[in-house]
Design a protein around this motif. Structure first.
Motif, PDB file in Angstrom:
ATOM      1  N   LYS A   1       0.462  -0.924  -0.201  1.00  0.00           N
ATOM      2  CA  LYS A   1      -0.138   0.066  -0.127  1.00  0.00           C
ATOM      3  C   LYS A   1       0.339   1.290   0.040  1.00  0.00           C
ATOM      4  O   LYS A   1       0.308   2.499  -0.237  1.00  0.00           O
ATOM      5  CB  LYS A   1      -0.836  -0.157   1.062  1.00  0.00           C
ATOM      6  N   GLU A   2       2.188   1.085   0.517  1.00  0.00           N
ATOM      7  CA  GLU A   2       2.834   2.069   0.583  1.00  0.00           C
ATOM      8  C   GLU A   2       4.254   3.233  -0.724  1.00  0.00           C
ATOM      9  O   GLU A   2       3.801   4.303  -1.355  1.00  0.00           O
ATOM     10  CB  GLU A   2       4.231   1.832   0.940  1.00  0.00           C
ATOM     11  N   CYS A   3       3.469   1.768  -1.514  1.00  0.00           N
ATOM     12  CA  CYS A   3       3.518   1.557  -2.959  1.00  0.00           C
ATOM     13  C   CYS A   3       2.581   1.928  -3.897  1.00  0.00           C
ATOM     14  O   CYS A   3       3.168   1.787  -5.592  1.00  0.00           O
ATOM     15  CB  CYS A   3       5.128   1.383  -3.721  1.00  0.00           C
ATOM     16  N   ASN A   4       1.268   2.059  -3.886  1.00  0.00           N
ATOM     17  CA  ASN A   4       0.590   2.228  -4.705  1.00  0.00           C
ATOM     18  C   ASN A   4       0.736   0.695  -5.610  1.00  0.00           C
ATOM     19  O   ASN A   4       0.305   0.704  -6.587  1.00  0.00           O
ATOM     20  CB  ASN A   4       0.303   3.055  -5.361  1.00  0.00           C
ATOM     21  N   ASN A   5       1.091  -0.372  -4.200  1.00  0.00           N
ATOM     22  CA  ASN A   5       1.223  -2.096  -5.539  1.00  0.00           C
ATOM     23  C   ASN A   5       1.862  -2.280  -6.446  1.00  0.00           C
ATOM     24  O   ASN A   5       2.072  -2.235  -7.247  1.00  0.00           O
ATOM     25  CB  ASN A   5      -0.742  -2.697  -5.737  1.00  0.00           C
ATOM     26  N   THR A   6       3.044  -1.024  -6.743  1.00  0.00           N
ATOM     27  CA  THR A   6       3.870  -1.096  -7.466  1.00  0.00           C
ATOM     28  C   THR A   6       4.926  -1.740  -7.593  1.00  0.00           C
ATOM     29  O   THR A   6       5.722  -1.882  -8.541  1.00  0.00           O
ATOM     30  CB  THR A   6       3.832   0.525  -8.197  1.00  0.00           C
ATOM     31  N   GLY A   7       5.780  -1.104  -6.443  1.00  0.00           N
ATOM     32  CA  GLY A   7       6.802  -1.661  -6.159  1.00  0.00           C
ATOM     33  C   GLY A   7       7.652  -1.064  -6.340  1.00  0.00           C
ATOM     34  O   GLY A   7       8.863  -0.837  -5.789  1.00  0.00           O
ATOM     35  N   TYR A   8       7.628   0.191  -6.802  1.00  0.00           N
ATOM     36  CA  TYR A   8       8.351   0.757  -6.171  1.00  0.00           C
ATOM     37  C   TYR A   8       7.776   2.246  -6.217  1.00  0.00           C
ATOM     38  O   TYR A   8       6.745   2.437  -6.833  1.00  0.00           O
ATOM     39  CB  TYR A   8       8.291   1.400  -8.490  1.00  0.00           C
ATOM     40  N   LYS A   9       8.881   3.179  -5.544  1.00  0.00           N
ATOM     41  CA  LYS A   9       8.186   4.773  -5.300  1.00  0.00           C
ATOM     42  C   LYS A   9       9.573   6.135  -5.273  1.00  0.00           C
ATOM     43  O   LYS A   9      10.272   5.648  -4.694  1.00  0.00           O
ATOM     44  CB  LYS A   9       8.337   4.656  -3.499  1.00  0.00           C
ATOM     45  N   GLY A  10       9.329   6.797  -5.460  1.00  0.00           N
ATOM     46  CA  GLY A  10      10.829   7.746  -6.012  1.00  0.00           C
ATOM     47  C   GLY A  10      11.558   7.084  -7.414  1.00  0.00           C
ATOM     48  O   GLY A  10      11.642   6.175  -7.430  1.00  0.00           O
ATOM     49  N   ARG A  11      12.257   7.864  -7.530  1.00  0.00           N
ATOM     50  CA  ARG A  11      13.531   8.262  -8.769  1.00  0.00           C
ATOM     51  C   ARG A  11      14.365   8.498  -8.659  1.00  0.00           C
ATOM     52  O   ARG A  11      14.564   9.069  -7.536  1.00  0.00           O
ATOM     53  CB  ARG A  11      12.342   8.684 -10.099  1.00  0.00           C
ATOM     54  N   VAL A  12      15.130   8.201  -9.418  1.00  0.00           N
ATOM     55  CA  VAL A  12      16.705   8.212  -8.736  1.00  0.00           C
ATOM     56  C   VAL A  12      17.275   9.549 -10.277  1.00  0.00           C
ATOM     57  O   VAL A  12      17.073   7.630 -11.185  1.00  0.00           O
ATOM     58  CB  VAL A  12      18.193   7.438  -7.826  1.00  0.00           C
ATOM     59  N   ALA A  13      18.582   9.839 -10.575  1.00  0.00           N
ATOM     60  CA  ALA A  13      18.787   9.899 -11.378  1.00  0.00           C
ATOM     61  C   ALA A  13      20.312   9.271 -12.169  1.00  0.00           C
ATOM     62  O   ALA A  13      20.492   8.636 -10.744  1.00  0.00           O
ATOM     63  CB  ALA A  13      19.773  11.495 -11.522  1.00  0.00           C
ATOM     64  N   ILE A  14      20.586   8.662 -13.122  1.00  0.00           N
ATOM     65  CA  ILE A  14      21.887   7.926 -13.805  1.00  0.00           C
ATOM     66  C   ILE A  14      21.947   9.540 -14.562  1.00  0.00           C
ATOM     67  O   ILE A  14      21.392   9.573 -15.574  1.00  0.00           O
ATOM     68  CB  ILE A  14      21.466   7.180 -13.982  1.00  0.00           C
ATOM     69  N   TYR A  15      23.319   9.455 -14.037  1.00  0.00           N
ATOM     70  CA  TYR A  15      24.251   9.557 -15.815  1.00  0.00           C
ATOM     71  C   TYR A  15      25.549   9.683 -15.985  1.00  0.00           C
ATOM     72  O   TYR A  15      26.240   8.398 -16.179  1.00  0.00           O
ATOM     73  CB  TYR A  15      25.077  11.113 -14.287  1.00  0.00           C
ATOM     74  N   GLU A  16      25.026   9.836 -17.718  1.00  0.00           N
ATOM     75  CA  GLU A  16      27.061   9.896 -17.974  1.00  0.00           C
ATOM     76  C   GLU A  16      27.322  11.346 -18.227  1.00  0.00           C
ATOM     77  O   GLU A  16      27.017  11.607 -19.202  1.00  0.00           O
ATOM     78  CB  GLU A  16      26.718   8.936 -19.549  1.00  0.00           C
ATOM     79  N   VAL A  17      28.598  11.178 -18.266  1.00  0.00           N
ATOM     80  CA  VAL A  17      29.384  12.281 -17.475  1.00  0.00           C
ATOM     81  C   VAL A  17      30.912  12.596 -18.716  1.00  0.00           C
ATOM     82  O   VAL A  17      31.841  11.429 -18.207  1.00  0.00           O
ATOM     83  CB  VAL A  17      29.937  12.669 -16.203  1.00  0.00           C
ATOM     84  N   LEU A  18      31.244  12.860 -19.921  1.00  0.00           N
ATOM     85  CA  LEU A  18      32.346  13.001 -20.935  1.00  0.00           C
ATOM     86  C   LEU A  18      32.473  14.442 -20.599  1.00  0.00           C
ATOM     87  O   LEU A  18      32.292  15.314 -21.143  1.00  0.00           O
ATOM     88  CB  LEU A  18      31.358  12.802 -21.968  1.00  0.00           C
ATOM     89  N   GLU A  19      33.220  13.913 -20.210  1.00  0.00           N
ATOM     90  CA  GLU A  19      35.325  15.232 -19.971  1.00  0.00           C
ATOM     91  C   GLU A  19      35.550  14.915 -21.729  1.00  0.00           C
ATOM     92  O   GLU A  19      36.151  14.077 -21.780  1.00  0.00           O
ATOM     93  CB  GLU A  19      35.830  14.946 -19.034  1.00  0.00           C
ATOM     94  N   TYR A  20      35.494  16.342 -22.450  1.00  0.00           N
ATOM     95  CA  TYR A  20      35.900  15.883 -24.015  1.00  0.00           C
ATOM     96  C   TYR A  20      36.775  16.608 -23.979  1.00  0.00           C
ATOM     97  O   TYR A  20      37.515  17.700 -24.060  1.00  0.00           O
ATOM     98  CB  TYR A  20      34.513  17.749 -24.891  1.00  0.00           C
ATOM     99  N   PHE A  21      38.404  15.960 -24.012  1.00  0.00           N
ATOM    100  CA  PHE A  21      39.468  15.821 -24.042  1.00  0.00           C
ATOM    101  C   PHE A  21      39.903  16.070 -25.655  1.00  0.00           C
ATOM    102  O   PHE A  21      39.315  15.362 -26.174  1.00  0.00           O
ATOM    103  CB  PHE A  21      39.719  14.635 -23.937  1.00  0.00           C
ATOM    104  N   SER A  22      41.079  16.164 -25.352  1.00  0.00           N
ATOM    105  CA  SER A  22      41.615  16.530 -26.514  1.00  0.00           C
ATOM    106  C   SER A  22      41.623  15.817 -27.839  1.00  0.00           C
ATOM    107  O   SER A  22      41.176  16.073 -28.652  1.00  0.00           O
ATOM    108  CB  SER A  22      42.980  17.331 -26.774  1.00  0.00           C
TER     109      SER A  22
END
Length: 570
Positions: free
Chosen positions: A496-517
């Motif tokens: 009941k805490e997650c409306n029976n979805t199994g998931y609650k909330g979100r988190v960001a994931i990143y791919e960070v590129l330093e544009y080297f020479s």
């Protein structure tokens, strides 16, 4: 509360003496012992259903797969449904069929008979299915029955046709929903209920959708659309008109899309909504984006960056000039990332300006400009004007075309830090996208210094997540063995805490590129995005979105399935 049911289960030896005492303690604290026992697996819900079915000789149904019509839902008020623990599911020839999880409370059905003036028959369902159905059918419709009744009454008065009803709504300009109730105009009550329910459940968007025989409301919670309520067809035009009036849009124009903005007062806080209407086959669809500043976390440390990724990103925005680009699909959190960067750069000694379409949040100490194409105030036009305003840092809401991209590049090359977004799948393809826009490769390599790609993953509900095993061959194919051979993984269950979805909330994931020479030289040499990315991964340790997502699964914050579904294979 199900005290009688606990006593019955104890008498039938389905609960032990110790469990019965635990139940008494739960009741004394105003809790629901049966629901807590089911959630903690003290009771098997399916075995309980089978026992009650045999004990009371009632037919059982799977309420989760049952769709209740709007005209049936409104036969019982939310308060009565909660008190009687009954959901109406069918109505025919003076007989109302209701689904109940606890037949020991069957005496409350007399209240339903009295309120509906119909004969009432009961069928059994599980507690979990009942709670989900109550949330689905009543959370957004607590005032709907009374509102519909009042609406029909008003439309039957000598002066009160539907056209006049819509015109009368224009008189209401105060969007204070603190006292949203059926005592207000019925349409206002319905709209206020939809808005407050979406805010209560932490939604990001509201979809009000007309179909040939249905008018439904869905909300997006943690990236997934869920059904909230179905509004009777008689109210369709009036409800759409109410949304348009609140958003200061033209209610007489229904042939073209319109944009607006709504500000409501809820409790002691104000919440903004960005509104868009779109003509569809069966009427105008209304979509609202909820812009609650209270939910805005403008702190780079809390967004989901790993330590090395955050270091690269901070180095990028600390440069005196150049471009920092954030990419990803709509709704992936790009604006939050850029606003967080702006707030970190927001010093008295610096002049920060933005050009946005639309301005989503007001930021103290930052000059924000709204694009207005009708008067020629495009991204490129505003950006040119801002460059004459002595800026240090400029945020361009989105680089959509060659003209905007060209001006942004020139700004980056003339001593300004430019932050902006593009819609691309990963970091390296951003370079290809800019070149395809018509920007010369040597200008791209000279201006861009850091690129970030991001997604939002649903996080597992901490109340019900359960351990799960990942087959060895899947571990191998995903490459998890390379960084977490002995990890413990979790999957969704639903409560009941997650409306029976199994998931609650979100988190960001990143791919960070330093544009080297070296990567810039590969761009100038016309190398493909695949080759550039391979070099970035192998020689510079670029962590892809897929790896970032799988690491969140290894940490137990999300499931492997969610990590895989939200990221492309690298």
């Amino acid at each position: 509360m199900s005290r009688k049911l606990v006593e019955l289960l104890y008498k039938e030896k389905l609960l032990t003496q110790s469990q019965y005492q635990d139940a008494e303690a739960i009741f004394k604290s105003n809790g629901d012992a049966i629901r807590q026992f089911i959630e903690k697996k003290v009771l098997s819900e399916q075995k309980l259903l089978l026992f009650l079915n045999q004990k009371f000789s009632l037919q059982s149904i799977n309420l989760a797969k049952f769709e209740v019509k709007p005209e049936v839902v409104v036969t019982i008020s939310a308060d009565l449904a909660r008190k009687a623990q009954a959901i109406p599911i069918q109505m025919s020839r003076g007989i109302l069929v209701v689904a109940i999880p606890d037949p020991t409370q069957i005496a409350f059905l007399d209240d339903i008979r009295f309120a509906t003036k119909m004969n009432v028959e009961a069928v059994l369902t599980t507690f979990t299915a009942f709670d989900a159905a109550f949330l689905k059918y009543y959370s957004g419709t607590q005032n709907l029955g009374r509102a519909l009744e009042q609406f029909k009454k008003d439309s039957q008065t000598p002066k009160g046709g539907k056209e006049e009803q819509i015109q009368q709504i224009e008189q209401f300009q105060v969007h204070d929903v603190n006292n949203a109730a059926g005592d207000d105009a019925p349409v206002i009550s319905v709209v206020n209920s939809v808005l407050t329910e979406a805010i209560r459940r932490g939604a990001s968007d509201i979809h009000v959708e007309p179909y040939e025989r249905d008018f439904r409301v869905r909300i997006r919670v943690d990236g997934t659309l869920i059904d909230v309520t179905h509004i009777p067809m008689e109210m369709k035009r009036a409800v759409v008109a109410r949304f348009k009036i609140m958003g200061r849009m033209d209610i007489a124009e229904s042939r073209v899309p319109q944009d607006g903005r709504i500000k409501i007062k809820l409790g002691n806080k104000e919440v903004d909504f960005r509104v868009n209407t779109l003509p569809t086959l069966f009427g105008e669809k209304v979509v609202l984006r909820i812009l609650s500043k209270g939910n805005l976390q403008l702190d780079l440390r809390t967004l989901g960056f790993e330590d090395r990724q955050l270091e690269i990103f901070r180095n990028g925005i600390a440069q005196p000039n150049g471009m920092v680009l954030v990419t990803g699909p709509t709704g992936s959190g790009k604006t939050t990332t850029l606003y967080s960067a702006l707030m970190e750069l927001n010093q008295v000694s610096d002049n920060l300006s933005t050009v946005e379409d639309p301005v989503e949040y007001n930021l103290e100490g930052i000059n924000q400009v709204q694009v207005n194409k009708d008067v020629g105030l495009t991204f490129a036009a505003v950006l040119r004007a801002l460059l004459r305003q002595d800026p240090d840092t400029v945020l361009v809401g989105e680089i959509r075309d060659f003209e905007t991209g060209e001006v942004a590049v020139q700004a980056a090359l003339t001593g300004h830090l430019v932050l902006s977004t593009l819609h691309t799948n990963d970091t390296v393809s951003t370079i290809t996208r800019m070149v395809n826009m018509g920007i010369e490769p040597f200008l791209v390599t000279a201006s861009v210094n850091t690129i970030v790609a991001q997604r939002l993953l649903r996080t597992l509900c901490q109340h019900c997540k359960q351990p799960t095993k990942i087959p060895a061959d899947k571990m191998e194919s995903l490459g998890i063995n390379k960084f977490a051979a002995n990890a413990k993984f979790y999957g969704p269950k639903g409560c009941k805490e997650c409306n029976n979805t199994g998931y609650k909330g979100r988190v960001a994931i990143y791919e960070v590129l330093e544009y080297f020479s070296e990567l810039k030289e590969m761009t100038l040499a016309g190398r493909t995005a695949i080759e550039i990315k391979r070099t970035a991964v192998e020689q510079y340790g670029l962590q892809t979105l897929r790896v970032s997502a799988l690491k969140k699964a290894v940490e137990g914050r999300t499931s492997v399935d969610e990590a895989v579904s939200m990221t492309a294979e690298q």
